[in-house]
Design an enzyme around this catalytic site. Structure first.
Site, PDB file in Angstrom:
ATOM      1  N   GLU A 183      29.176  63.964  28.530  1.00 37.91           N
ATOM      2  CA  GLU A 183      28.380  62.686  28.903  1.00 37.91           C
ATOM      3  C   GLU A 183      28.902  61.485  27.939  1.00 37.91           C
ATOM      4  O   GLU A 183      29.253  61.814  26.800  1.00 37.91           O
ATOM      5  CB  GLU A 183      26.931  62.946  28.854  1.00 37.91           C
ATOM      6  CG  GLU A 183      26.030  61.666  29.298  1.00 37.91           C
ATOM      7  CD  GLU A 183      26.294  60.999  30.665  1.00 37.91           C
ATOM      8  OE1 GLU A 183      27.522  60.548  30.705  1.00 37.91           O
ATOM      9  OE2 GLU A 183      25.341  61.076  31.470  1.00 37.91           O
TER      10      GLU A 183
ATOM     11  N   ARG B  55      22.973  71.636  29.260  1.00 36.50           N
ATOM     12  CA  ARG B  55      22.548  71.188  30.556  1.00 36.50           C
ATOM     13  C   ARG B  55      23.553  71.707  31.715  1.00 36.50           C
ATOM     14  O   ARG B  55      23.421  71.950  32.660  1.00 36.50           O
ATOM     15  CB  ARG B  55      21.824  69.890  30.626  1.00 36.50           C
ATOM     16  CG  ARG B  55      22.840  68.685  30.188  1.00 36.50           C
ATOM     17  CD  ARG B  55      21.973  67.628  29.892  1.00 36.50           C
ATOM     18  NE  ARG B  55      22.736  66.342  29.748  1.00 36.50           N
ATOM     19  CZ  ARG B  55      23.033  65.814  28.721  1.00 36.50           C
ATOM     20  NH1 ARG B  55      22.928  66.368  27.346  1.00 36.50           N
ATOM     21  NH2 ARG B  55      23.818  64.933  28.443  1.00 36.50           N
TER      22      ARG B  55
ATOM     23  N   TRP C 142      14.232  65.138  29.023  1.00 35.17           N
ATOM     24  CA  TRP C 142      14.522  63.826  28.607  1.00 35.17           C
ATOM     25  C   TRP C 142      15.149  62.799  29.640  1.00 35.17           C
ATOM     26  O   TRP C 142      14.637  61.662  29.625  1.00 35.17           O
ATOM     27  CB  TRP C 142      15.599  63.950  27.542  1.00 35.17           C
ATOM     28  CG  TRP C 142      15.335  64.235  26.184  1.00 35.17           C
ATOM     29  CD1 TRP C 142      14.419  65.138  25.962  1.00 35.17           C
ATOM     30  CD2 TRP C 142      16.226  63.922  25.264  1.00 35.17           C
ATOM     31  NE1 TRP C 142      14.467  65.083  24.602  1.00 35.17           N
ATOM     32  CE2 TRP C 142      15.506  64.603  24.017  1.00 35.17           C
ATOM     33  CE3 TRP C 142      17.325  63.391  24.808  1.00 35.17           C
ATOM     34  CZ2 TRP C 142      16.016  64.768  22.542  1.00 35.17           C
ATOM     35  CZ3 TRP C 142      17.880  63.203  23.356  1.00 35.17           C
ATOM     36  CH2 TRP C 142      17.156  63.710  22.420  1.00 35.17           C
TER      37      TRP C 142
ATOM     38  N   GLN D 108      19.933  60.588  26.576  1.00 34.88           N
ATOM     39  CA  GLN D 108      20.377  61.655  26.151  1.00 34.88           C
ATOM     40  C   GLN D 108      21.730  61.903  25.821  1.00 34.88           C
ATOM     41  O   GLN D 108      22.100  62.325  24.414  1.00 34.88           O
ATOM     42  CB  GLN D 108      20.466  62.718  27.261  1.00 34.88           C
ATOM     43  CG  GLN D 108      19.506  63.644  27.571  1.00 34.88           C
ATOM     44  CD  GLN D 108      19.373  64.295  29.017  1.00 34.88           C
ATOM     45  OE1 GLN D 108      18.796  65.414  28.871  1.00 34.88           O
ATOM     46  NE2 GLN D 108      20.072  64.002  29.853  1.00 34.88           N
ATOM     47  N   GLY D 109      22.691  61.082  26.262  1.00 33.28           N
ATOM     48  CA  GLY D 109      24.073  61.043  25.808  1.00 33.28           C
ATOM     49  C   GLY D 109      24.682  62.368  25.645  1.00 33.28           C
ATOM     50  O   GLY D 109      24.434  63.449  26.218  1.00 33.28           O
TER      51      GLY D 109
ATOM     52  N   ARG E 252      26.010  66.831  39.321  1.00 36.02           N
ATOM     53  CA  ARG E 252      25.329  66.520  38.040  1.00 36.02           C
ATOM     54  C   ARG E 252      24.540  67.461  37.781  1.00 36.02           C
ATOM     55  O   ARG E 252      23.978  68.251  38.521  1.00 36.02           O
ATOM     56  CB  ARG E 252      24.906  65.315  38.190  1.00 36.02           C
ATOM     57  CG  ARG E 252      24.228  64.392  37.106  1.00 36.02           C
ATOM     58  CD  ARG E 252      23.035  63.497  37.449  1.00 36.02           C
ATOM     59  NE  ARG E 252      22.750  63.176  36.005  1.00 36.02           N
ATOM     60  CZ  ARG E 252      21.509  62.101  36.033  1.00 36.02           C
ATOM     61  NH1 ARG E 252      21.018  61.697  36.991  1.00 36.02           N
ATOM     62  NH2 ARG E 252      21.136  62.055  34.595  1.00 36.02           N
ATOM     63  N   HIS E 253      24.265  67.824  36.474  1.00 33.83           N
ATOM     64  CA  HIS E 253      23.464  68.865  35.873  1.00 33.83           C
ATOM     65  C   HIS E 253      22.085  68.567  36.609  1.00 33.83           C
ATOM     66  O   HIS E 253      21.541  67.301  36.654  1.00 33.83           O
ATOM     67  CB  HIS E 253      23.455  68.769  34.193  1.00 33.83           C
ATOM     68  CG  HIS E 253      23.043  67.612  33.806  1.00 33.83           C
ATOM     69  ND1 HIS E 253      21.574  67.243  33.772  1.00 33.83           N
ATOM     70  CD2 HIS E 253      23.698  66.342  33.273  1.00 33.83           C
ATOM     71  CE1 HIS E 253      21.498  65.895  32.972  1.00 33.83           C
ATOM     72  NE2 HIS E 253      22.629  65.581  32.806  1.00 33.83           N
TER      73      HIS E 253
END
Length: 195
Positions: A92, A65, A17, A24-25, A11-12
């Site tokens: 995402e 990201r 945020w 974030q989406g 995961r990034h």
């Protein structure tokens, strides 16, 4: 997922945020310093525990990201930072009207949407966005094309729906699965592990 295939899923790293509990989406938010450190740790860990991964395909979400995380991971593995591919199916979940909203503000901003989400988090869709069911369809479409081991940098929602699909989890449990940013998730058809 094909038998014998391993996906090294990262995961990034953290963004401001994330730290603020802001949705974030698909907003294109950069990593913060903590997130860069997490990405570096994951690259160093992958290099130490599975050095053969350097020869595998590396695939990232096109969001900033994820790309930044991938380039830090590859640099920590002493690989050319920009030698990876992008796949938009790894973006995402799209939170639509909720993107940019603090989680703590949702009861005032969208009480009806929040109530509906709490009733069925997997199938609920924000205005202009996607549900986890939509995201799962997109992510599984990507997964069906994976024919060999690979290293992937993407997002918490993608991690959740891939695990839900691979391990036949109850849909209502999928949105609550843990998605740490400082560990690597190893996915295989017959099980998973965190490093």
């Amino acid at each position: 997922m094909r038998a014998g295939v391993t996906i090294y899923f990262i995961r990034h790293g953290e963004t401001d945020w994330n730290a603020q509990s802001r949705y974030q989406g698909q907003a294109d938010v950069p990593l913060n310093d903590k997130g860069r450190g997490q990405a570096r740790r994951n690259g160093e860990m992958l290099r130490a525990l599975a050095p053969e991964t350097g020869a595998l395909p590396f695939i990232a979400s096109p969001l900033q990201r994820a790309r930044e995380t991938m380039e830090i991971v590859r640099s920590a593995m002493e690989l050319p930072a920009e030698d990876y591919s992008l796949d938009p199916r790894l973006k995402e979940i799209n939170y639509g009207a909720w993107q940019g909203t603090l989680a703590a503000d949702l009861p005032q901003v969208d009480p009806d949407g929040l109530a509906a989400r709490n009733l069925d988090t997997f199938n609920w869709r924000p205005e202009g966005g996607e549900s986890y069911a939509d995201l799962s369809q997109r992510a599984v479409g990507w997964l069906d094309g994976i024919e060999r081991d690979c290293v992937v940098v993407a997002h918490g929602g993608i991690s959740r729906v891939l695990r839900g699909h691979l391990y036949a989890l109850e849909p209502l449990a999928i949105p609550d699965l843990a998605v740490p940013q400082d560990r690597i998730l190893i996915l295989r058809r017959d099980g998973m592990e965190w490093i």
